[in-house]
Every structure is written in C-alpha cells, then in structure tokens.
Design an enzyme around this catalytic site. Sequence first.
Site, short mmCIF file in Angstrom:
data_model
loop_
_atom_site.label_atom_id
_atom_site.label_comp_id
_atom_site.label_asym_id
_atom_site.label_seq_id
_atom_site.Cartn_x
_atom_site.Cartn_y
_atom_site.Cartn_z
N ASP A 1 3.74 -11.86 10.39
CA ASP A 1 3.69 -12.13 8.87
C ASP A 1 3.75 -13.66 8.86
O ASP A 1 3.39 -14.50 8.32
CB ASP A 1 4.54 -11.57 7.86
CG ASP A 1 3.78 -10.47 7.05
OD1 ASP A 1 2.62 -10.09 7.40
OD2 ASP A 1 4.38 -9.79 5.90
N HIS B 1 0.32 -12.14 -3.41
CA HIS B 1 0.31 -10.69 -2.69
C HIS B 1 1.27 -9.83 -3.65
O HIS B 1 2.43 -9.95 -3.90
CB HIS B 1 0.82 -10.57 -1.23
CG HIS B 1 0.76 -9.15 -0.85
ND1 HIS B 1 -0.09 -8.79 -0.05
CD2 HIS B 1 1.53 -8.14 -0.95
CE1 HIS B 1 0.30 -7.52 0.35
NE2 HIS B 1 1.13 -7.15 -0.11
N ARG C 1 3.32 2.53 -11.07
CA ARG C 1 2.71 3.25 -11.82
C ARG C 1 3.75 3.93 -12.95
O ARG C 1 3.31 4.30 -14.01
CB ARG C 1 2.25 4.45 -11.10
CG ARG C 1 0.98 3.82 -10.25
CD ARG C 1 0.46 4.86 -9.19
NE ARG C 1 1.35 4.64 -8.09
CZ ARG C 1 1.14 5.36 -6.76
NH1 ARG C 1 -0.06 6.13 -6.75
NH2 ARG C 1 1.73 5.07 -5.92
N1 LIG Z 1 -3.24 4.57 -6.52
C1 LIG Z 1 -2.24 4.00 -5.79
N2 LIG Z 1 -1.87 4.22 -4.57
C2 LIG Z 1 -0.97 3.58 -4.10
N3 LIG Z 1 -0.23 2.38 -4.83
C3 LIG Z 1 -0.47 2.37 -5.92
C4 LIG Z 1 -1.30 2.92 -6.55
N4 LIG Z 1 -1.80 2.55 -7.82
C5 LIG Z 1 -0.65 1.34 -8.04
N5 LIG Z 1 0.12 1.45 -6.85
C6 LIG Z 1 0.89 0.33 -6.65
O1 LIG Z 1 0.89 -0.46 -5.28
C7 LIG Z 1 2.22 -0.48 -4.76
C8 LIG Z 1 2.20 -0.50 -3.42
O2 LIG Z 1 1.57 -1.54 -2.96
P1 LIG Z 1 1.32 -2.01 -1.35
O3 LIG Z 1 0.77 -3.20 -1.23
O4 LIG Z 1 0.67 -0.67 -0.82
O5 LIG Z 1 3.00 -1.63 -1.05
P2 LIG Z 1 3.83 -2.09 0.29
O6 LIG Z 1 2.62 -2.70 1.42
O7 LIG Z 1 4.54 -3.38 0.06
O8 LIG Z 1 4.17 -0.77 0.69
C9 LIG Z 1 2.95 0.61 -5.66
O9 LIG Z 1 4.58 0.44 -5.85
C10 LIG Z 1 2.20 0.88 -6.89
O10 LIG Z 1 3.00 0.27 -7.84
C1 LIG Z 2 6.96 -8.69 3.17
C2 LIG Z 2 6.78 -7.65 2.75
O1 LIG Z 2 7.71 -7.28 1.57
O2 LIG Z 2 5.95 -6.55 3.11
P1 LIG Z 2 5.58 -5.28 2.04
O3 LIG Z 2 4.79 -5.83 0.67
O4 LIG Z 2 4.42 -4.85 2.97
O5 LIG Z 2 6.58 -4.54 1.99
MG LIG Z 3 2.25 -4.14 2.21
#
Ligand SMILES: Nc1ncnc2c1ncn2[C@@H]1O[C@H](COP(=O)(O)OP(=O)(O)O)[C@@H](O)[C@H]1O
Ligand SMILES: CC(=O)OP(=O)(O)O
Ligand SMILES: [Mg+2]
Length: 361
Positions: free
Chosen positions: A109, A169, A246
């Site tokens: 990243d 993001h 959510r």
């Molecule tokens: N149907 C869904 N499936 C997955 N994530 C969802 C959905 N609806 C909303 N979200 C939101 O997206 C967030 C996760 O985002 P994401 O970019 O996948 O996270 P990360 O990569 O940081 O784990 C969750 O915290 C939630 O708030």
């Molecule tokens: C850098 C970081 O927070 O990544 P993610 O949103 O995938 O948890």
């Molecule tokens: Mg992510």
Amino acid sequence: MRVLTLNPGSSSMKVSLVDGGTGVGWAAWDMTAPGAVAHAVARWSNVDAVAVRFVHGGSQKAPARVDDALLANLERLTSLAPNHQPLSLQVTREVRRLLPDVPVVACFDTAFHARMPEAAARYPLPRSWTAQNRLRRYGFHGLSCQYALRRTGELLGRDPAELQLVCAHVGAGVSVTAIRDGHGVDTSMGFTPLEGAMMATRSGSVDPGLLLHVMQTAPMSPAELADALFHRSGLAGMTGTDGDLRRVLAAAARGEQDASVALEVYRHRLCREIGAAAMSLSRLDAVVFTGGVAEHQPSVITSVLDGLGVLGLRAGNVPHTDVDRIVTAEDSPVPALIVLPREDLELARGAEAALARVSVR
Ligand SMILES: Nc1ncnc2c1ncn2[C@@H]1O[C@H](COP(=O)(O)OP(=O)(O)O)[C@@H](O)[C@H]1O
Ligand SMILES: CC(=O)OP(=O)(O)O
Ligand SMILES: [Mg+2]
C-alpha cells in the site's frame, strides 16, 4: 497469467483469481473465519503466481517476490500496522507452504505514496528523532488509489497521469489521498494507518495532548493504548457496536443518539480530510470514492457530497447500483465518482510486473 490474490483487510479477507488481467473468481471471509487461505488454495490451486497485499512496505517502492529475507524485514514493521501486517505475514507463510512451487509476490500500500513531497511526508518533531527518515508519513490504501486513478481516467476519458484527484477510500479503514502526476502527494494516513479520518474501529487523528493527558491520569501500557486506539475507537467506540457502518446506520434509524452523533463526526472528519487533500492540488479534476462503504452504502457518500459544495461539488441522484458511476449532478462544476474497490486487479498487475523483472535479470 493466472494470479491468486490475497487481500487481508482490517474487517475481511478478500481473495480472487485474476486471469490475464480480468477477475474470474471472488470470495471474502470474515477476519475471524479460520482457514481462509486453505479454502482459497483448494478452490484455485492451478495458478502461476500468488499476490499478497501488505499495507506496510517500509522503504519498498515496488512489488517484490517474497523470500525469507523480505519476510523478516516486513515482520519488523508489525507494530506499525497491527491490524494488518501480522495477517499478511501469516497468509504469505501459509500460501508458501501450501503452494511451494508457485512464486509469491508482496504488493505494498505504501508504494503509491513513496514520492510524497517532503512537506507532506515529514513530521515536525525533534530532528534527533527524524534524522534516519523512518519516523515519517508513509500513507496506505495505495493499491486502491492506483486502481481508482486508472479507472477514473477511463470513465472521464482522461490520461490518469494528467489527472489531479482526491481519492477517498471509505471502508473499515478510511483514508483520503491527493493524487497528482500518477502518484500520491499527500494523504491522511501517516506513519501508521491510525492517522486521519475516523474509521470503523480506529480513532483517526486525536490531539496528542489528549493522549498524554490520558496516559498521565489513567496510566496504561502501550499495548492497552494501542488496543483502545486501533480496536475500540471510531464508530465502534462511539456507539458500542463492532463499528460496521451497517449496524451504526440501523441504530441511528432506530433513533439511538450515540449512533447519530457518531455518524455526524464520521462525515465531518471525512469532509475535512477531503478539503485538506485538495490543498495539495493546483486544480481539482474529480473526487473519487472507493472502498466497501462507497460500494455498499452510497447514501453515506451522498451525505458527504452535501458537505463539499465549497470545492465545487453538487450532489446528484446516487442510484444504488453495482457499477462505477458519476454521482454528482450533471451541472456540478467538479464531478465525483464511485469506483468499486478492485485492489485485486492491482495485486495481479503487481505480481506480473515483479515476475517480469525477475525473469529479465
Ligand atoms: N453488504 C456489505 N458487505 C460488506 N461490507 C459492507 C456491506 N455493506 C456495507 N459494508 C461496509 O463496508 C465496510 C467494509 O469495507 P471494506 O473496504 O471491505 O473493509 P476492509 O477492506 O477495511 O476490511 C464495512 O465496515 C461495512 O460498513
Ligand atoms: C490500510 C487499511 O486500513 O486497510 P483496510 O481498509 O483494508 O483495513
Ligand atoms: Mg480493504
């Protein structure tokens, strides 16, 4: 080339198979689910390479083929990204064990931000602390920004290298990046992915004086403080939920005051970071939103757009679809877009580039 991509995020582990630059299979696991890598390998064992996302690459500026020495270096960065680095190390070790003959490439990243100007990268701290240039701002979500930039270029019919963008993001982790000349020139996350906007479980920026006060009045160990700031703050901390947007939206809809206030703070802090990032550009061509929240909760993005009028954005009708789209009104002087997150495609590109470099040598 068939590339198995592994993206351990803070809330879920995303896996995909990318064949010749196109995603052909996709799966996600809750971070607590055991055996995600074994399942992915059982499903897609016939691959030419594996690409793993590492949020922290330290001084690494490009994707690199994994060997023991690289893993040892990445292990040293664990305390700088405690939500992510241990998982990336774990899945890399597991996939090397399960697929010993397949090359594994680490994609970082931080690489997208490696050319951040000094003014944005340095902290105003005693020079004896910063002399080695390790205590500086690195920035994260670089693979996501790289893809969003490429895709925005396609959607606007512009050369990505010429675009000046703010990329937000918005997932479990949240960061905002100013992009110019094809790379990050300022970003809200810094030395660790804790700085900047409010997140699902992370606080984002907090007055360091407040933390000093807490350390003096309610002494706690560094590990306890890290746990509070990385895991028990943000939306989770303010609402007593797990921080999934959510659930916070549902609580606010039921009239729970804590949830409504948390959403206001979340939105305010995101708008503030977007405004700050715009200051690193000489003009604003577009604002692009990506990440799980942009993908699944476009109404949250609309409410953020309502706060960006001063930058020349006028919110439009945001249909809830699963396609990349412009989400500002037709007469908005500056467009905003939602681009679905595709870190997997950047991971596959990274693997192809790193392995091409190795075979040329
Ligand atoms: N149907 C869904 N499936 C997955 N994530 C969802 C959905 N609806 C909303 N979200 C939101 O997206 C967030 C996760 O985002 P994401 O970019 O996948 O996270 P990360 O990569 O940081 O784990 C969750 O915290 C939630 O708030
Ligand atoms: C850098 C970081 O927070 O990544 P993610 O949103 O995938 O948890
Ligand atoms: Mg992510």
